[in-house]
Each structure stands twice: as C-alpha cells, then as structure tokens.
Scaffold this motif. Structure first.
Motif, PDB file in Angstrom:
ATOM      1  N   THR A 186       0.810  -1.232   0.000  1.00  0.00           N
ATOM      2  CA  THR A 186       0.000   0.000   0.000  1.00  0.00           C
ATOM      3  C   THR A 186       0.836   1.271   0.000  1.00  0.00           C
ATOM      4  O   THR A 186       0.289   2.364   0.161  1.00  0.00           O
ATOM      5  CB  THR A 186      -0.948   0.035   1.220  1.00  0.00           C
ATOM      6  N   GLY A 187       2.165   1.159  -0.181  1.00  0.00           N
ATOM      7  CA  GLY A 187       3.003   2.342  -0.260  1.00  0.00           C
ATOM      8  C   GLY A 187       2.996   3.143   1.037  1.00  0.00           C
ATOM      9  O   GLY A 187       2.737   2.612   2.121  1.00  0.00           O
ATOM     10  N   LEU A 188       3.299   4.429   0.919  1.00  0.00           N
ATOM     11  CA  LEU A 188       3.315   5.309   2.087  1.00  0.00           C
ATOM     12  C   LEU A 188       1.976   6.011   2.298  1.00  0.00           C
ATOM     13  O   LEU A 188       1.424   6.005   3.402  1.00  0.00           O
ATOM     14  CB  LEU A 188       4.413   6.368   1.912  1.00  0.00           C
ATOM     15  N   LEU A 189       1.453   6.623   1.252  1.00  0.00           N
ATOM     16  CA  LEU A 189       0.300   7.507   1.396  1.00  0.00           C
ATOM     17  C   LEU A 189      -1.029   6.769   1.300  1.00  0.00           C
ATOM     18  O   LEU A 189      -1.978   7.093   2.024  1.00  0.00           O
ATOM     19  CB  LEU A 189       0.375   8.621   0.356  1.00  0.00           C
ATOM     20  N   GLU A 190      -1.097   5.773   0.400  1.00  0.00           N
ATOM     21  CA  GLU A 190      -2.334   5.000   0.293  1.00  0.00           C
ATOM     22  C   GLU A 190      -2.656   4.315   1.625  1.00  0.00           C
ATOM     23  O   GLU A 190      -3.819   4.269   2.057  1.00  0.00           O
ATOM     24  CB  GLU A 190      -2.224   3.954  -0.813  1.00  0.00           C
ATOM     25  N   GLN A 191      -1.626   3.819   2.301  1.00  0.00           N
ATOM     26  CA  GLN A 191      -1.839   3.137   3.576  1.00  0.00           C
ATOM     27  C   GLN A 191      -2.466   4.079   4.602  1.00  0.00           C
ATOM     28  O   GLN A 191      -3.337   3.677   5.388  1.00  0.00           O
ATOM     29  CB  GLN A 191      -0.509   2.565   4.093  1.00  0.00           C
ATOM     30  N   LYS A 192      -2.025   5.344   4.596  1.00  0.00           N
ATOM     31  CA  LYS A 192      -2.577   6.305   5.546  1.00  0.00           C
ATOM     32  C   LYS A 192      -4.028   6.620   5.227  1.00  0.00           C
ATOM     33  O   LYS A 192      -4.867   6.795   6.126  1.00  0.00           O
ATOM     34  CB  LYS A 192      -1.738   7.582   5.570  1.00  0.00           C
ATOM     35  N   ASP A 193      -4.367   6.705   3.942  1.00  0.00           N
ATOM     36  CA  ASP A 193      -5.766   6.884   3.566  1.00  0.00           C
ATOM     37  C   ASP A 193      -6.611   5.710   4.067  1.00  0.00           C
ATOM     38  O   ASP A 193      -7.725   5.895   4.583  1.00  0.00           O
ATOM     39  CB  ASP A 193      -5.901   6.982   2.047  1.00  0.00           C
ATOM     40  N   LEU A 194      -6.093   4.498   3.890  1.00  0.00           N
ATOM     41  CA  LEU A 194      -6.842   3.314   4.292  1.00  0.00           C
ATOM     42  C   LEU A 194      -7.033   3.264   5.806  1.00  0.00           C
ATOM     43  O   LEU A 194      -8.078   2.835   6.301  1.00  0.00           O
ATOM     44  CB  LEU A 194      -6.114   2.052   3.809  1.00  0.00           C
ATOM     45  N   ALA A 195      -6.016   3.681   6.548  1.00  0.00           N
ATOM     46  CA  ALA A 195      -6.091   3.643   8.014  1.00  0.00           C
ATOM     47  C   ALA A 195      -6.888   4.802   8.578  1.00  0.00           C
ATOM     48  O   ALA A 195      -7.409   4.713   9.701  1.00  0.00           O
ATOM     49  CB  ALA A 195      -4.677   3.640   8.608  1.00  0.00           C
ATOM     50  N   GLY A 196      -6.996   5.887   7.808  1.00  0.00           N
ATOM     51  CA  GLY A 196      -7.664   7.090   8.289  1.00  0.00           C
ATOM     52  C   GLY A 196      -6.660   8.124   8.745  1.00  0.00           C
ATOM     53  O   GLY A 196      -5.738   7.825   9.509  1.00  0.00           O
ATOM     54  N   LEU A 197      -6.829   9.349   8.282  1.00  0.00           N
ATOM     55  CA  LEU A 197      -5.825  10.380   8.522  1.00  0.00           C
ATOM     56  C   LEU A 197      -5.927  11.038   9.894  1.00  0.00           C
ATOM     57  O   LEU A 197      -4.978  11.692  10.328  1.00  0.00           O
ATOM     58  CB  LEU A 197      -5.913  11.450   7.427  1.00  0.00           C
ATOM     59  N   GLU A 198      -7.042  10.872  10.574  1.00  0.00           N
ATOM     60  CA  GLU A 198      -7.185  11.537  11.870  1.00  0.00           C
ATOM     61  C   GLU A 198      -6.122  11.063  12.863  1.00  0.00           C
ATOM     62  O   GLU A 198      -5.438  11.874  13.516  1.00  0.00           O
ATOM     63  CB  GLU A 198      -8.585  11.279  12.455  1.00  0.00           C
ATOM     64  N   MET A 199      -5.963   9.741  12.980  1.00  0.00           N
ATOM     65  CA  MET A 199      -4.985   9.195  13.912  1.00  0.00           C
ATOM     66  C   MET A 199      -3.568   9.541  13.490  1.00  0.00           C
ATOM     67  O   MET A 199      -2.696   9.836  14.311  1.00  0.00           O
ATOM     68  CB  MET A 199      -5.144   7.682  14.025  1.00  0.00           C
ATOM     69  N   HIS A 200      -3.335   9.537  12.171  1.00  0.00           N
ATOM     70  CA  HIS A 200      -2.006   9.865  11.657  1.00  0.00           C
ATOM     71  C   HIS A 200      -1.647  11.314  11.971  1.00  0.00           C
ATOM     72  O   HIS A 200      -0.531  11.614  12.403  1.00  0.00           O
ATOM     73  CB  HIS A 200      -1.962   9.626  10.144  1.00  0.00           C
ATOM     74  N   ALA A 201      -2.589  12.215  11.782  1.00  0.00           N
ATOM     75  CA  ALA A 201      -2.338  13.627  12.076  1.00  0.00           C
ATOM     76  C   ALA A 201      -2.061  13.832  13.564  1.00  0.00           C
ATOM     77  O   ALA A 201      -1.188  14.619  13.948  1.00  0.00           O
ATOM     78  CB  ALA A 201      -3.530  14.473  11.628  1.00  0.00           C
ATOM     79  N   GLN A 202      -2.803  13.116  14.404  1.00  0.00           N
ATOM     80  CA  GLN A 202      -2.583  13.220  15.844  1.00  0.00           C
ATOM     81  C   GLN A 202      -1.192  12.714  16.222  1.00  0.00           C
ATOM     82  O   GLN A 202      -0.484  13.331  17.023  1.00  0.00           O
ATOM     83  CB  GLN A 202      -3.649  12.421  16.589  1.00  0.00           C
ATOM     84  N   ALA A 203      -0.777  11.572  15.623  1.00  0.00           N
ATOM     85  CA  ALA A 203       0.546  11.017  15.902  1.00  0.00           C
ATOM     86  C   ALA A 203       1.650  11.960  15.442  1.00  0.00           C
ATOM     87  O   ALA A 203       2.679  12.104  16.113  1.00  0.00           O
ATOM     88  CB  ALA A 203       0.697   9.649  15.233  1.00  0.00           C
ATOM     89  N   GLN A 204       1.433  12.614  14.318  1.00  0.00           N
ATOM     90  CA  GLN A 204       2.429  13.567  13.832  1.00  0.00           C
ATOM     91  C   GLN A 204       2.679  14.694  14.828  1.00  0.00           C
ATOM     92  O   GLN A 204       3.817  15.102  15.049  1.00  0.00           O
ATOM     93  CB  GLN A 204       1.970  14.155  12.496  1.00  0.00           C
ATOM     94  N   ARG A 205       1.606  15.194  15.428  1.00  0.00           N
ATOM     95  CA  ARG A 205       1.746  16.300  16.376  1.00  0.00           C
ATOM     96  C   ARG A 205       2.607  15.911  17.575  1.00  0.00           C
ATOM     97  O   ARG A 205       3.309  16.746  18.154  1.00  0.00           O
ATOM     98  CB  ARG A 205       0.361  16.776  16.838  1.00  0.00           C
TER      99      ARG A 205
END
Length: 288
Positions: free
Chosen positions: A204-223
């Motif tokens: 799923t590459g880098l970005l497609e995987q994040k779309d599949l998992a949902g970006l809300e959690m990813h954005a929170q982890a980034q912070r």
C-alpha cells in the motif's frame, strides 16, 4: 515520436554495467566506455576506452563516481565529441543537477536519469528535468526507459536527491540517530524495516496506507512524534565518523555489522536473487 536506438554509457562500474545489460537486452546498441580494461561481456554491448565517433548516439548516460569535477570532465568530453546532438544524462542524485550542468554548452540537452541498484532489476527509473532541459530531450530519455521495459518516474523540477533518495535518506537519518542514541541496535532496526515497514510499503506504499487507516490518527501522531525526530540539518556524525575510521562495510570487514569471517559476496548474491524473486512476485500480483 521520440526513439532511442543507440546508447553510450560513460563508466564501467557496477552501475554502468547494470545499465548496459538492461538496455542491451531491449535490443539497443550499447557502448560501455571506461578508461580501464574491464572484464565484462554481454550480447549487444561493445567495450571502448573512448566514446565512439560513429554512429552518434541518441543518448549518453554518465555513470562515473560521485565527484563534481570528474563528472563535468566527462560532460566536456561528450560535448567535444558530439556537440548537442545526443541527450546527455547524469546518473547522480546526490549532486545538485543544475549546478552540475552549469558549464555545459548545450544545457537544453541535459537531464538526469537515476537508476536504483541493481540498475537492471528495478522497474522504475527517475527522469529529472533540469532548469533548461527541452521537451525533446525528456522524450528521448523516457523512450529509452520504456523501451527497456521500465517505467519512468518523471520529475519536472530537480530537487537534490530527487524522489527516491530523499525518502530513503529521511528514514536513514532517523535510523542513525536511534542507533547512536542506543535506543535500538542495527539488527533491530533492520528487522523492523524487513518485516514491518517493507512488506506494508510493498502493498500500500506510504500515502495510500494512511488513507486506508484514516488520517485523523495519523495527524494526531504527527503532532506528538514529529517534534521529537532528529532534525539536525547536517549529515549524521555517527556515519561520517565510521567512514573516517575506515569502517565502510563489507569491503573493510566492519560497518554497522561485523563482516569478518563472513562471505559478503555470497550474502550480496543471495540478497540479489531474493530481491529479483520478490519484484517478480509483486509485478505479477499487481497485474492480477
């Protein structure tokens, strides 16, 4: 429609030989130029010490080592021999493209073609436009890549490292920091790369995987995580010190691992064979 039938490769090292095999297998006439006498035989590849006078190649790829002066001396030889008739490509990704081509007489024919090693194995090749590269030059480079059965990854503007190495070095810079800080060993870092990051990226590459998992959690982890990453803006002192000591990997017997008493060449051959099988599976799976 752009075509590429004849090719000159300047530099008969590991990368240059891989390029020669790739394009010769596609039926192109390839001349591999090196000032040394090199032990290399492949159908469709002619060895030479100087660029051939005739026929004028459609494409010349510079594949010498990463030294600005050496590369620019190769460019000067090619322009003296052929003028601006062939497209001139450099295989660098670590030297700034436009600075590298600043002294060219025919900068409109200049671009980058970055191959990932092994050059004759990976399905993608970066084709990078310089500030003054004309469309027809890009078309010839892309035609050569497609004729070889590969897909061009076209970048319309040069950025140092291009796409592949910028992603790779971002990960490596953090890995060196974790290693130097004693947070993880080389073995642990590699195990995570091989068995967690690698397999998922294959699918799923880098970005497609994040779309599949949902970006809300990813954005929170980034912070939380990004402010704590190793944003030094300078090369890793840990790595630079290793090289200064002479710990350069298999060739010296020590790098991140101790290679004394181990057959490094056998490890490399096995890795190449496994990589070839993996890529064949992934390409077959992608087509289904």
């Amino acid at each position: 429609m752009a075509v590429c039938d004849t090719l000159v490769i300047m530099g008969g090292g590991v990368m240059g030989r891989g390029m020669a095999r790739l394009f010769a297998k596609a039926g192109m006439r390839v001349t591999l130029v090196d000032v040394r006498d090199i032990d290399f035989v492949h159908p469709g590849v002619t060895l030479a010490h100087e660029p051939p006078g005739e026929p004028v190649p459609d494409l010349v790829i510079e594949a010498v080592f990463e030294d600005r002066d050496v590369k620019q001396s190769v460019f000067a030889r090619i322009e003296a021999c052929y003028g601006g008739r062939p497209v001139l490509a450099t295989n660098t990704s670590g030297l700034p493209l436009d600075e590298l081509g600043a002294s060219l007489t025919y900068p409109h024919r200049f671009l980058a073609m970055h191959f990932y090693q092994p050059a004759d194995l990976f399905p993608l090749i970066e084709v990078v436009r310089g500030a003054r590269t004309e469309d027809s030059a890009m078309a010839v480079a892309e035609a050569a890549v497609r004729r070889a059965g590969r897909e061009p990854i076209v970048l319309q503007r040069a950025v140092n490292g291009y796409l592949i190495n910028r992603l790779q070095h971002s990960i490596l810079h953090e890995a060196y920091h974790l290693l130097e800080s004693g947070i993880a060993t080389a073995e642990t870092i590699d195990k995570v790369a091989k068995l967690l990051l690698g397999p998922r990226m294959c699918i799923t590459g880098l970005l497609e995987q994040k779309d599949l998992a949902g970006l809300e959690m990813h954005a929170q982890a980034q912070r939380s995580i990004v402010p704590t990453l190793s944003h030094t803006g300078v090369p890793s002192a840990y790595l630079q010190d290793m090289v200064a000591r002479g710990d350069v990997g298999v060739g010296s017997g020590r790098g991140f691992y101790d290679w004394h008493g181990r057959d490094g060449a056998a490890v490399q051959r096995r890795a190449a064979a496994r990589l070839e099988r993996l890529l064949a599976y992934l390409q077959k799976d992608e087509a289904e």
